[in-house]
Write a protein that holds these residues in place. Structure first.
Motif, PDB file in Angstrom:
ATOM      1  N   GLY A 181      10.015  -5.417 -11.953  1.00 21.32           N
ATOM      2  CA  GLY A 181      10.494  -3.904 -12.304  1.00 21.32           C
ATOM      3  C   GLY A 181       9.730  -3.466 -13.308  1.00 21.32           C
ATOM      4  N   GLU A 182       9.324  -4.376 -14.342  1.00 19.95           N
ATOM      5  CA  GLU A 182       8.626  -4.027 -15.714  1.00 19.95           C
ATOM      6  C   GLU A 182       7.374  -4.004 -15.419  1.00 19.95           C
ATOM      7  N   CYS A 183       6.948  -4.202 -14.066  1.00 24.47           N
ATOM      8  CA  CYS A 183       5.288  -3.993 -13.604  1.00 24.47           C
ATOM      9  C   CYS A 183       4.559  -5.022 -14.530  1.00 24.47           C
ATOM     10  N   CYS A 184       5.182  -6.397 -14.743  1.00 29.03           N
ATOM     11  CA  CYS A 184       4.473  -7.281 -15.406  1.00 29.03           C
ATOM     12  C   CYS A 184       3.328  -7.916 -14.464  1.00 29.03           C
ATOM     13  N   PHE A 185       2.540  -7.291 -13.840  1.00 26.05           N
ATOM     14  CA  PHE A 185       1.588  -7.963 -12.824  1.00 26.05           C
ATOM     15  C   PHE A 185       0.398  -8.573 -13.199  1.00 26.05           C
ATOM     16  N   ASP A 186       0.355  -8.556 -14.313  1.00 27.74           N
ATOM     17  CA  ASP A 186      -1.156  -9.266 -14.955  1.00 27.74           C
ATOM     18  C   ASP A 186      -0.847 -10.625 -15.492  1.00 27.74           C
ATOM     19  N   ILE A 187      -1.934 -11.548 -15.632  1.00 23.97           N
ATOM     20  CA  ILE A 187      -1.804 -12.441 -16.287  1.00 23.97           C
ATOM     21  C   ILE A 187      -1.586 -12.410 -18.065  1.00 23.97           C
ATOM     22  N   LYS A 242       2.630   3.659 -12.651  1.00 22.21           N
ATOM     23  CA  LYS A 242       2.570   5.090 -13.286  1.00 22.21           C
ATOM     24  C   LYS A 242       4.027   5.670 -13.212  1.00 22.21           C
ATOM     25  N   LEU A 243       4.814   4.998 -12.614  1.00 21.74           N
ATOM     26  CA  LEU A 243       6.251   5.330 -12.547  1.00 21.74           C
ATOM     27  C   LEU A 243       6.988   4.972 -13.515  1.00 21.74           C
ATOM     28  N   LEU A 244       6.545   3.831 -14.212  1.00 17.06           N
ATOM     29  CA  LEU A 244       7.356   3.079 -15.157  1.00 17.06           C
ATOM     30  C   LEU A 244       7.526   3.992 -16.434  1.00 17.06           C
ATOM     31  N   THR A 245       8.566   4.106 -17.052  1.00 17.02           N
ATOM     32  CA  THR A 245       9.053   4.841 -18.252  1.00 17.02           C
ATOM     33  C   THR A 245       9.385   4.004 -19.308  1.00 17.02           C
ATOM     34  N   THR A 246       9.055   4.346 -20.715  1.00 21.69           N
ATOM     35  CA  THR A 246       9.105   3.626 -21.835  1.00 21.69           C
ATOM     36  C   THR A 246      10.204   4.331 -22.740  1.00 21.69           C
ATOM     37  N   ASP A 247      11.297   4.076 -22.979  1.00 20.56           N
ATOM     38  CA  ASP A 247      12.295   4.565 -23.907  1.00 20.56           C
ATOM     39  C   ASP A 247      11.594   4.755 -25.548  1.00 20.56           C
ATOM     40  N   ALA A 257      11.059   6.795  -8.459  1.00 16.37           N
ATOM     41  CA  ALA A 257      11.902   5.886  -8.924  1.00 16.37           C
ATOM     42  C   ALA A 257      12.902   6.451  -9.774  1.00 16.37           C
ATOM     43  N   SER A 258      13.286   7.381  -9.630  1.00 15.17           N
ATOM     44  CA  SER A 258      14.643   8.171 -10.175  1.00 15.17           C
ATOM     45  C   SER A 258      15.679   7.743  -9.379  1.00 15.17           C
ATOM     46  N   ILE A 259      16.953   7.744 -10.254  1.00 11.81           N
ATOM     47  CA  ILE A 259      18.050   7.400  -9.606  1.00 11.81           C
ATOM     48  C   ILE A 259      18.797   8.404  -9.090  1.00 11.81           C
ATOM     49  N   ARG A 260      19.210   8.441  -7.786  1.00  9.21           N
ATOM     50  CA  ARG A 260      19.789   9.846  -6.910  1.00  9.21           C
ATOM     51  C   ARG A 260      21.403   9.417  -6.840  1.00  9.21           C
ATOM     52  N   THR A 270       7.619  -1.024   3.004  1.00  7.35           N
ATOM     53  CA  THR A 270       7.635   0.017   4.225  1.00  7.35           C
ATOM     54  C   THR A 270       6.649   1.081   3.922  1.00  7.35           C
ATOM     55  N   GLY A 271       5.804   0.756   2.914  1.00 13.01           N
ATOM     56  CA  GLY A 271       4.616   2.029   2.607  1.00 13.01           C
ATOM     57  C   GLY A 271       5.064   3.053   1.909  1.00 13.01           C
ATOM     58  N   TYR A 272       6.576   2.976   1.328  1.00 14.98           N
ATOM     59  CA  TYR A 272       7.212   4.007   0.624  1.00 14.98           C
ATOM     60  C   TYR A 272       6.517   4.202  -0.586  1.00 14.98           C
ATOM     61  N   TRP A 273       5.937   3.175  -1.283  1.00 19.35           N
ATOM     62  CA  TRP A 273       4.854   3.247  -2.333  1.00 19.35           C
ATOM     63  C   TRP A 273       3.682   2.525  -1.897  1.00 19.35           C
ATOM     64  N   ARG A 274       2.459   2.920  -2.086  1.00 20.86           N
ATOM     65  CA  ARG A 274       1.157   2.475  -1.914  1.00 20.86           C
ATOM     66  C   ARG A 274       0.756   0.923  -2.430  1.00 20.86           C
ATOM     67  N   ASN A 275       0.930   0.966  -3.659  1.00 26.03           N
ATOM     68  CA  ASN A 275       0.302  -0.293  -4.165  1.00 26.03           C
ATOM     69  C   ASN A 275       1.060  -0.523  -5.931  1.00 26.03           C
TER      70      ASN A 275
END
Length: 531
Positions: free
Chosen positions: A274-280, A487-492, A34-37, A476-481
């Motif tokens: 994008g913020e991974c706010c997936f949970d209630i 795990k890819l999300l980073t915090t400043d 999830a890094s910008i190329r 597309t299956g690029y990421w599984r779930n």
């Protein structure tokens, strides 16, 4: 997530993602981490103002800008277009266009969410006997059935931000096209899909559809009742698809290779993903042009009394996630106005300026350049309110004015949060913030203090772009779930409340300031004779 120019293998693929905002278009190329190329931006989308209150975008200019940033991002990455595995698209909501389905020629420019041409229609409909009858019937149906969708319908009010009555205005001005059944309607995502596929696809996704105010989030389809009430033909509306779905393939003549479009999302829902706010109970605060606060309400739409807007967050497979949203306008505009007034030269200075004084010296700022709105039915809503400073005195300096402006943004965050807590009664699990204004540490810290909650700020601020990329990659299956995405999300940085909420209220320092600010809000109301 900075730009990297490392070597690549021929087998390595990447995800393209574009965010079409109100004032800019951005494209990033993402890799597996999830890094910008590579990146490219069009930092100024030209807004047109043909008449007072009208705000438009030229569709051809927007299309050319879209194609330019995609090509620019791939070029910036040093990669090849054939390595782009899929494309994700995030767009501003409720900006729409109608066009001839036979020729593809637009009937008019994009009519943006800021446009006020339907203001008189909104007023007349909200005051009409028809709406009073609808509200009464729906209240009765709710009483008899206890179904929440009838309660929601009994509370419906139209606003100019919604597509509904702006679309009615547009259709009234192209009667022949409607009569001939040659008209297509679409928000920006639908228009882009139509252009990318050379007219083969007329579709949108659930997140965009739910923000139009003519979509039934309970039944998950266009509202036949509302469309019939407003005389909007269902035949002009696009099909509604899953958020993660192969919407179509870009025609090879555009980018040189056929790239599948695997996600289409509305910008605030995309930022939530994008913020991974997936949970209630997960909350996202976006502070940009306006402030948007969203909470994940799970697999059922929230029925609001105070005006939180129920939205479809995303639909992936059979799983639907709903959000409740509150918003307040003018966040970024207030800071830009202060800069134009030369209260400061660089936005980055404002935090230090605000902390250079102990308080605002009793000065309060009301950031209502386009009226007051904190949710749809909140007590302090008034399109006739004026922006103002109150409490000015000879001892007031520029530093006090800057602090008052920044405080007003944090105060509105607290208002939205309190409404959200009271309305949803959902325990908050985490709060993430994004948007350009979240780079201001003073606003972030004061918001954490007032809310009494930890707030996390991501390392990467283009969360709408990242969210659309995540959804496209899952498709597309690029990421599984979703667990892999977390795990890819980073915090400043994390902003912790400097004291408990109870102590803060007991101390009384900001309680009194908040009460005075709310009095200032009241006094700014009903200033203008018309919105």
């Amino acid at each position: 997530m900075g730009t990297q120019r490392n070597g690549f293998s021929k087998r390595e693929t990447f995800i393209l993602s574009v965010d079409v905002g109100t004032t800019s278009i951005r494209c990033h190329v993402y890799d597996k981490s999830a890094s910008i190329r590579g990146s490219s931006s069009l930092l100024q989308v030209s807004l047109l103002y043909p008449q007072p209150g009208w705000v438009e975008i030229d569709p051809e200019d927007l299309w050319k800008g879209f194609v330019t940033v995609v090509k620019g991002a791939v070029q910036d990455s040093g990669l090849q277009m054939c390595q782009m595995e899929s494309l994700g698209i995030s767009t501003q909501r409720a900006t729409f266009i109608t066009w001839d389905r036979n020729t593809g020629k637009p009937f008019h420019n994009f009519i943006t969410w800021q446009d006020l041409r339907a203001a008189e229609l909104v007023r007349s409909w909200n005051r009409s006997c028809t709406m009073k009858t609808v509200h009464g019937v729906m209240k009765m149906l709710h009483f008899l059935t206890r179904q929440k969708r009838f309660l929601a319908a009994s509370l419906v009010v139209f606003t100019t931000q919604h597509v509904s009555l702006r679309l009615v205005w547009a259709l009234n001005n192209i009667p022949q096209a409607v009569e001939d059944d040659s008209c297509y309607f679409g928000t920006i995502d639908t228009w882009l899909l139509y252009k990318l596929t050379k007219g083969l696809v007329h579709a949108t996704d659930y997140s965009n559809a739910s923000a139009t105010a003519i979509f039934d989030s309970y039944q998950m389809c266009w509202s036949g009742f509302l469309c019939s009430l407003l005389s909007i033909p269902l035949s002009i509306l696009p099909s509604v698809q899953n958020t993660s779905h192969k919407f179509g393939t870009c025609d090879p003549s555009i980018f040189g290779v056929p790239i599948p479009v695997m996600s289409v999302m509305a910008d605030q829902q995309a930022a939530m993903f994008g913020e991974c706010c997936f949970d209630i109970g997960d909350v996202k605060i976006t502070m940009g042009t306006g402030t948007f606060m969203n909470i994940n309400t799970g697999n059922k739409p929230h029925t609001s009394i105070a005006g939180l807007y129920p939205l479809v967050g995303w639909k992936i497979g059979a799983d639907v996630v709903y959000l409740a949203e509150g918003n307040a306008a003018g966040t970024g505009a207030a800071i830009k106005w202060a800069q134009d007034l030369e209260l400061f030269s660089d936005v980055k200075e404002t935090g230090a300026i605000a902390t250079s004084v102990e308080d605002s010296d009793g000065v309060y700022f009301v950031p209502s350049f386009s009226g007051l709105q904190v949710c749809l039915c909140a007590p302090l809503n008034d399109p006739k309110a004026c922006a103002s400073f109150m409490g000015l005195k000879p001892s007031t300096t520029k530093r006090h004015l800057v602090r008052a402006i920044l405080e007003s943004i944090a105060f509105r965050n607290k208002q939205l949060f309190e409404i959200m807590l009271r309305e949803t009664r959902i325990p908050i699990t985490k709060i993430r913030a994004d948007g350009g204004v979240c780079t201001n540490n003073f606003i972030m810290q004061l918001t954490a203090d007032l809310l009494g909650r930890k707030i996390e700020r991501p390392s990467h601020f283009d969360m709408s772009c990242l969210g659309a990329a995540f959804v496209a990659g899952l498709g597309t299956g690029y990421w599984r779930n979703q667990e892999e995405l977390k795990k890819l999300l980073t915090t400043d940085q994390q902003f912790l409340p400097r004291r408990s909420k109870a102590d803060w209220d007991k101390d009384g320092r900001y309680r009194g300031v908040l009460q005075s600010w709310e009095r200032a809000l009241q006094r700014s109301m009903h200033w203008y004779s018309q919105p």
